[in-house]
Structure formats: structure tokens, C-alpha cells
Write a protein that holds these residues in place. Structure first.
Motif, PDB file in Angstrom:
ATOM      1  N   ARG A 294      10.330  -3.173  -1.866  1.00 19.44           N
ATOM      2  CA  ARG A 294      11.265  -2.329  -1.719  1.00 19.44           C
ATOM      3  C   ARG A 294      11.558  -1.135  -1.529  1.00 19.44           C
ATOM      4  N   HIS A 295      11.050  -0.893  -0.038  1.00 23.25           N
ATOM      5  CA  HIS A 295      11.687   0.282   0.714  1.00 23.25           C
ATOM      6  C   HIS A 295      11.539  -0.102   2.251  1.00 23.25           C
ATOM      7  N   GLY A 296      10.637  -1.678   2.971  1.00 25.99           N
ATOM      8  CA  GLY A 296      11.176  -2.169   3.765  1.00 25.99           C
ATOM      9  C   GLY A 296       9.722  -2.000   4.912  1.00 25.99           C
TER      10      GLY A 296
ATOM     11  N   THR B  28       1.063  -1.113  -0.222  1.00 26.23           N
ATOM     12  CA  THR B  28      -0.065   0.190   0.364  1.00 26.23           C
ATOM     13  C   THR B  28       1.201   1.332   0.424  1.00 26.23           C
ATOM     14  N   HIS B  29       2.282   1.084   0.687  1.00 30.16           N
ATOM     15  CA  HIS B  29       2.913   2.609   0.161  1.00 30.16           C
ATOM     16  C   HIS B  29       3.292   2.807  -1.032  1.00 30.16           C
ATOM     17  N   ASP B  30       3.695   1.746  -2.020  1.00 27.33           N
ATOM     18  CA  ASP B  30       4.134   2.617  -3.572  1.00 27.33           C
ATOM     19  C   ASP B  30       4.043   1.183  -4.396  1.00 27.33           C
ATOM     20  N   GLY B  31       3.236   0.290  -4.583  1.00 29.73           N
ATOM     21  CA  GLY B  31       2.624  -0.906  -4.697  1.00 29.73           C
ATOM     22  C   GLY B  31       4.279  -1.993  -4.702  1.00 29.73           C
ATOM     23  N   GLY B  32       5.088  -1.648  -3.681  1.00 27.22           N
ATOM     24  CA  GLY B  32       5.770  -2.548  -4.182  1.00 27.22           C
ATOM     25  C   GLY B  32       5.076  -4.458  -4.110  1.00 27.22           C
ATOM     26  N   PRO B  33       5.390  -4.850  -4.439  1.00 24.61           N
ATOM     27  CA  PRO B  33       5.648  -6.989  -4.620  1.00 24.61           C
ATOM     28  C   PRO B  33       5.886  -8.115  -3.507  1.00 24.61           C
TER      29      PRO B  33
HETATM   30  S1  FES Z   1       6.428  -0.074  -2.009  1.00 30.06           S
HETATM   31 FE1  FES Z   1       6.781  -1.468  -0.019  1.00 30.06          FE
HETATM   32  S2  FES Z   1       7.626  -0.086   1.162  1.00 30.06           S
HETATM   33 FE2  FES Z   1       7.559   1.179  -0.426  1.00 30.06          FE
END
Ligand code: FES
Length: 104
Positions: free
Chosen positions: A66-68, A46-51
Motif C-alpha cells: 500500500r505505502h511501502g 499497522t500503518h493503514d491495514g495494507g495486506p
Molecule cells: S498500509 Fe502499509 S504502509 Fe501504509
């Protein structure tokens, strides 16, 4: 009576401590096995679409690659930033060797 469970995988496709991505109903769903039970959440952070299905599973938490951000795979709840919104968690059942999720 019909129900809304869809077979996503065979149990042997998801070893203990693993998380894998499957597709159903136009969604990507990350299915994990923790202590012998199966859990399913949306694959998309939900942050930026990470898998999330490509993230690291630690106990019942998955870390977004993606960002942890971390999410609880049992409930979808956010455990740590930078995400602040939970992911959807699905009801899972196992019928024979089939892992099924409820798609509504
Ligand atoms: S997309 Fe998952 S932490 Fe940023």
C-alpha cells in the motif's frame, strides 16, 4: 496436555522466498519461507491495514504493497516508514509437512 498450535498450511504451499496468507482463529496470517525456515506475522499492516501477504518479500523483509513500509518477517519489527508500530509475529513449528503457528 493440549497446545495452542494450529495447522495453517502444508510446507509445499510456501516456496522458498514466498509469502502467502492463511486464516486461523479469525486472523489473517502471512507466512513466509526464508532460507528454509518458516515465519508468520499478522497480514494487516499497522500503518493503514495494507495486506502484507500481497507485498514483496526481499530477504527477511516484506514491503507493504500500500505505502511501502517494511517489516522484518522473523520478528514483526518495523524496518522502514511510514509504519511505526510492529506487527505481531507468531511462533512457528513444522510437524511433518504441516506448518503450524501458535495462536494464543
Ligand atoms: S498500509 Fe502499509 S504502509 Fe501504509
Amino acid at each position: 496436555m493440549t497446545d495452542s498450535f494450529v495447522t495453517l498450511a502444508r510446507t509445499e504451499q510456501i516456496p522458498e522466498g514466498a509469502i502467502r496468507v492463511f486464516r486461523a482463529g479469525g486472523r489473517r496470517i502471512a507466512v513466509s519461507r526464508v532460507d528454509g525456515r518458516f515465519y508468520a506475522i499478522d497480514d494487516i499492516c499497522t500503518h493503514d491495514g495494507g495486506p502484507l501477504g500481497e507485498g514483496t518479500l526481499m530477504g527477511d523483509e516484506v514491503e507493504c504493497p500500500r505505502h511501502g513500509a517494511r517489516f522484518n518477517v522473523k520478528t514483526g519489527a518495523v524496518v522502514s516508514m511510514p509504519a511505526v508500530v510492529s506487527v505481531k509475529a507468531y511462533v512457528v513449528r513444522v510437524l511433518g509437512d504441516d506448518v503450524q503457528v501458535e495462536i494464543k
